[in-house]
Design a protein around this motif. Structure first.
Motif, PDB file in Angstrom:
ATOM      1  N   SER A  15      46.213  50.325  54.858  1.00  0.00           N
ATOM      2  CA  SER A  15      44.917  49.824  55.304  1.00  0.00           C
ATOM      3  C   SER A  15      44.280  48.960  54.230  1.00  0.00           C
ATOM      4  CB  SER A  15      43.976  50.977  55.674  1.00  0.00           C
ATOM      5  OG  SER A  15      43.628  51.713  54.526  1.00  0.00           O
ATOM      6  N   VAL A  16      43.411  48.064  54.676  1.00  0.00           N
ATOM      7  CA  VAL A  16      42.676  47.167  53.795  1.00  0.00           C
ATOM      8  C   VAL A  16      41.208  47.237  54.200  1.00  0.00           C
ATOM      9  CG1 VAL A  16      42.360  44.780  53.032  1.00  0.00           C
ATOM     10  CG2 VAL A  16      44.653  45.612  53.606  1.00  0.00           C
ATOM     11  N   THR A  17      40.328  47.496  53.224  1.00  0.00           N
ATOM     12  CA  THR A  17      38.896  47.534  53.477  1.00  0.00           C
ATOM     13  C   THR A  17      38.244  46.444  52.644  1.00  0.00           C
ATOM     14  OG1 THR A  17      39.009  49.920  53.784  1.00  0.00           O
ATOM     15  CG2 THR A  17      36.836  48.978  53.427  1.00  0.00           C
ATOM     16  N   HIS A  18      37.414  45.642  53.285  1.00  0.00           N
ATOM     17  CA  HIS A  18      36.712  44.554  52.603  1.00  0.00           C
ATOM     18  C   HIS A  18      35.228  44.894  52.628  1.00  0.00           C
ATOM     19  CE1 HIS A  18      35.820  39.948  52.409  1.00  0.00           C
ATOM     20  NE2 HIS A  18      35.511  40.569  51.305  1.00  0.00           N
ATOM     21  N   ASN A  19      34.657  45.188  51.462  1.00  0.00           N
ATOM     22  CA  ASN A  19      33.246  45.529  51.348  1.00  0.00           C
ATOM     23  C   ASN A  19      32.477  44.348  50.779  1.00  0.00           C
ATOM     24  OD1 ASN A  19      33.099  48.566  51.904  1.00  0.00           O
ATOM     25  ND2 ASN A  19      34.799  48.393  50.480  1.00  0.00           N
ATOM     26  N   VAL A  20      31.343  44.058  51.402  1.00  0.00           N
ATOM     27  CA  VAL A  20      30.469  42.976  50.939  1.00  0.00           C
ATOM     28  C   VAL A  20      29.079  43.568  50.753  1.00  0.00           C
ATOM     29  CG1 VAL A  20      29.503  40.722  51.481  1.00  0.00           C
ATOM     30  CG2 VAL A  20      31.814  41.293  52.232  1.00  0.00           C
ATOM     31  N   GLN A  21      28.513  43.377  49.557  1.00  0.00           N
ATOM     32  CA  GLN A  21      27.199  43.924  49.249  1.00  0.00           C
ATOM     33  C   GLN A  21      26.422  42.941  48.384  1.00  0.00           C
ATOM     34  OE1 GLN A  21      27.990  47.663  47.296  1.00  0.00           O
ATOM     35  NE2 GLN A  21      29.372  48.303  48.922  1.00  0.00           N
ATOM     36  N   VAL A  22      25.115  43.118  48.340  1.00  0.00           N
ATOM     37  CA  VAL A  22      24.317  42.283  47.436  1.00  0.00           C
ATOM     38  C   VAL A  22      24.766  42.593  46.009  1.00  0.00           C
ATOM     39  CG1 VAL A  22      22.345  42.081  48.996  1.00  0.00           C
ATOM     40  CG2 VAL A  22      22.429  43.966  47.376  1.00  0.00           C
ATOM     41  N   PRO A  23      24.779  41.608  45.110  1.00  0.00           N
ATOM     42  CA  PRO A  23      25.297  41.814  43.752  1.00  0.00           C
ATOM     43  C   PRO A  23      24.632  42.966  43.001  1.00  0.00           C
ATOM     44  CG  PRO A  23      25.065  39.481  44.163  1.00  0.00           C
ATOM     45  CD  PRO A  23      24.438  40.194  45.340  1.00  0.00           C
ATOM     46  N   ASP A  24      23.316  43.120  43.122  1.00  0.00           N
ATOM     47  CA  ASP A  24      22.634  44.187  42.385  1.00  0.00           C
ATOM     48  C   ASP A  24      23.184  45.566  42.744  1.00  0.00           C
ATOM     49  OD1 ASP A  24      21.061  42.315  41.155  1.00  0.00           O
ATOM     50  OD2 ASP A  24      19.319  42.646  42.450  1.00  0.00           O
ATOM     51  N   LEU A  25      23.600  45.750  43.970  1.00  0.00           N
ATOM     52  CA  LEU A  25      24.162  47.032  44.401  1.00  0.00           C
ATOM     53  C   LEU A  25      25.633  47.143  44.018  1.00  0.00           C
ATOM     54  CD1 LEU A  25      23.949  49.698  45.918  1.00  0.00           C
ATOM     55  CD2 LEU A  25      24.377  48.436  48.033  1.00  0.00           C
ATOM     56  N   GLY A  26      26.413  46.142  44.339  1.00  0.00           N
ATOM     57  CA  GLY A  26      27.852  46.191  44.090  1.00  0.00           C
ATOM     58  C   GLY A  26      28.215  46.333  42.627  1.00  0.00           C
ATOM     59  N   LEU A  27      27.448  45.717  41.750  1.00  0.00           N
ATOM     60  CA  LEU A  27      27.765  45.772  40.320  1.00  0.00           C
ATOM     61  C   LEU A  27      27.466  47.128  39.695  1.00  0.00           C
ATOM     62  CD1 LEU A  27      26.571  42.208  39.284  1.00  0.00           C
ATOM     63  CD2 LEU A  27      28.927  43.027  39.539  1.00  0.00           C
ATOM     64  N   ARG A  28      26.774  48.010  40.416  1.00  0.00           N
ATOM     65  CA  ARG A  28      26.495  49.354  39.893  1.00  0.00           C
ATOM     66  C   ARG A  28      27.696  50.290  40.030  1.00  0.00           C
ATOM     67  NH1 ARG A  28      20.761  51.051  42.474  1.00  0.00           N
ATOM     68  NH2 ARG A  28      22.074  50.996  44.318  1.00  0.00           N
ATOM     69  N   HIS A  29      28.633  49.961  40.903  1.00  0.00           N
ATOM     70  CA  HIS A  29      29.760  50.859  41.167  1.00  0.00           C
ATOM     71  C   HIS A  29      30.686  50.934  39.956  1.00  0.00           C
ATOM     72  CE1 HIS A  29      28.194  50.545  45.117  1.00  0.00           C
ATOM     73  NE2 HIS A  29      28.881  49.494  45.507  1.00  0.00           N
ATOM     74  N   ARG A  30      31.162  52.139  39.677  1.00  0.00           N
ATOM     75  CA  ARG A  30      32.128  52.321  38.595  1.00  0.00           C
ATOM     76  C   ARG A  30      33.531  52.079  39.130  1.00  0.00           C
ATOM     77  NH1 ARG A  30      29.704  57.960  36.691  1.00  0.00           N
ATOM     78  NH2 ARG A  30      30.317  58.316  38.826  1.00  0.00           N
ATOM     79  N   LYS A  31      34.362  51.478  38.300  1.00  0.00           N
ATOM     80  CA  LYS A  31      35.724  51.143  38.719  1.00  0.00           C
ATOM     81  C   LYS A  31      36.504  52.383  39.155  1.00  0.00           C
ATOM     82  CE  LYS A  31      39.713  48.456  37.592  1.00  0.00           C
ATOM     83  NZ  LYS A  31      40.224  47.336  36.866  1.00  0.00           N
ATOM     84  N   ARG A  32      36.355  53.486  38.441  1.00  0.00           N
ATOM     85  CA  ARG A  32      37.106  54.688  38.823  1.00  0.00           C
ATOM     86  C   ARG A  32      36.660  55.205  40.188  1.00  0.00           C
ATOM     87  NH1 ARG A  32      34.118  58.042  34.506  1.00  0.00           N
ATOM     88  NH2 ARG A  32      32.605  59.106  35.781  1.00  0.00           N
ATOM     89  N   ASP A  33      35.374  55.060  40.521  1.00  0.00           N
ATOM     90  CA  ASP A  33      34.908  55.456  41.852  1.00  0.00           C
ATOM     91  C   ASP A  33      35.503  54.549  42.923  1.00  0.00           C
ATOM     92  OD1 ASP A  33      33.388  57.569  40.931  1.00  0.00           O
ATOM     93  OD2 ASP A  33      31.524  56.417  40.867  1.00  0.00           O
ATOM     94  N   LEU A  34      35.542  53.241  42.657  1.00  0.00           N
ATOM     95  CA  LEU A  34      36.098  52.296  43.616  1.00  0.00           C
ATOM     96  C   LEU A  34      37.573  52.570  43.874  1.00  0.00           C
ATOM     97  CD1 LEU A  34      34.398  49.011  42.411  1.00  0.00           C
ATOM     98  CD2 LEU A  34      33.944  50.232  44.546  1.00  0.00           C
ATOM     99  N   ASN A  35      38.276  53.070  42.881  1.00  0.00           N
ATOM    100  CA  ASN A  35      39.702  53.361  43.033  1.00  0.00           C
ATOM    101  C   ASN A  35      39.974  54.645  43.792  1.00  0.00           C
ATOM    102  OD1 ASN A  35      40.559  51.069  41.690  1.00  0.00           O
ATOM    103  ND2 ASN A  35      40.565  52.065  39.699  1.00  0.00           N
ATOM    104  N   LYS A  36      39.014  55.571  43.833  1.00  0.00           N
ATOM    105  CA  LYS A  36      39.319  56.893  44.381  1.00  0.00           C
ATOM    106  C   LYS A  36      38.402  57.395  45.483  1.00  0.00           C
ATOM    107  CE  LYS A  36      41.618  58.412  40.273  1.00  0.00           C
ATOM    108  NZ  LYS A  36      42.580  59.420  40.086  1.00  0.00           N
TER     109      LYS A  36
END
Length: 80
Positions: A15-36
Motif C-alpha cells: 500500500s501507498v499513503t500520500h499525506n498532505v498537510q500544512v507545513p506548520d503541522l507536517g514539520l512537527r512529526h518525528r521521523k520515527r513516528d512516520l516510519n512506524k
C-alpha cells in the motif's frame, strides 16, 4: 508538507499513503513516528483533534506517485 508512506510485506509494496498537510503541522512529526505509526495516531498524540475520516474504496487508476511505488502502469486498476 507532503509525505508518501509505503507499507511492504515479504519485500513487496502492499500500500501507498500520500499525506498532505500544512507545513506548520507536517514539520512537527518525528521521523520515527512516520516510519512506524498511523497518521491518525501521530496527529492525536500531537493534540490535533481528528473528527472524521471518510473512506471511499474503489478500483480505479492510481495516481502517478502510487503507481511508481507499486510498480504498475498508470492504466492498471488498483484498489484505492
Amino acid at each position: 508538507w507532503q509525505a508518501v508512506r509505503v507499507a511492504t510485506a515479504h519485500g513487496k509494496v502492499q500500500s501507498v499513503t500520500h499525506n498532505v498537510q500544512v507545513p506548520d503541522l507536517g514539520l512537527r512529526h518525528r521521523k520515527r513516528d512516520l516510519n512506524k505509526r498511523p497518521m491518525v495516531a501521530i496527529l492525536r498524540s500531537e493534540g490535533v483533534q481528528v473528527k472524521k475520516i471518510r473512506w471511499n474504496i474503489q478500483a480505479t487508476t492510481p495516481p502517478p506517485v502510487a503507481a511508481r511505488y507499486l510498480g504498475v502502469s498508470l492504466d492498471s486498476p488498483v484498489l484505492m
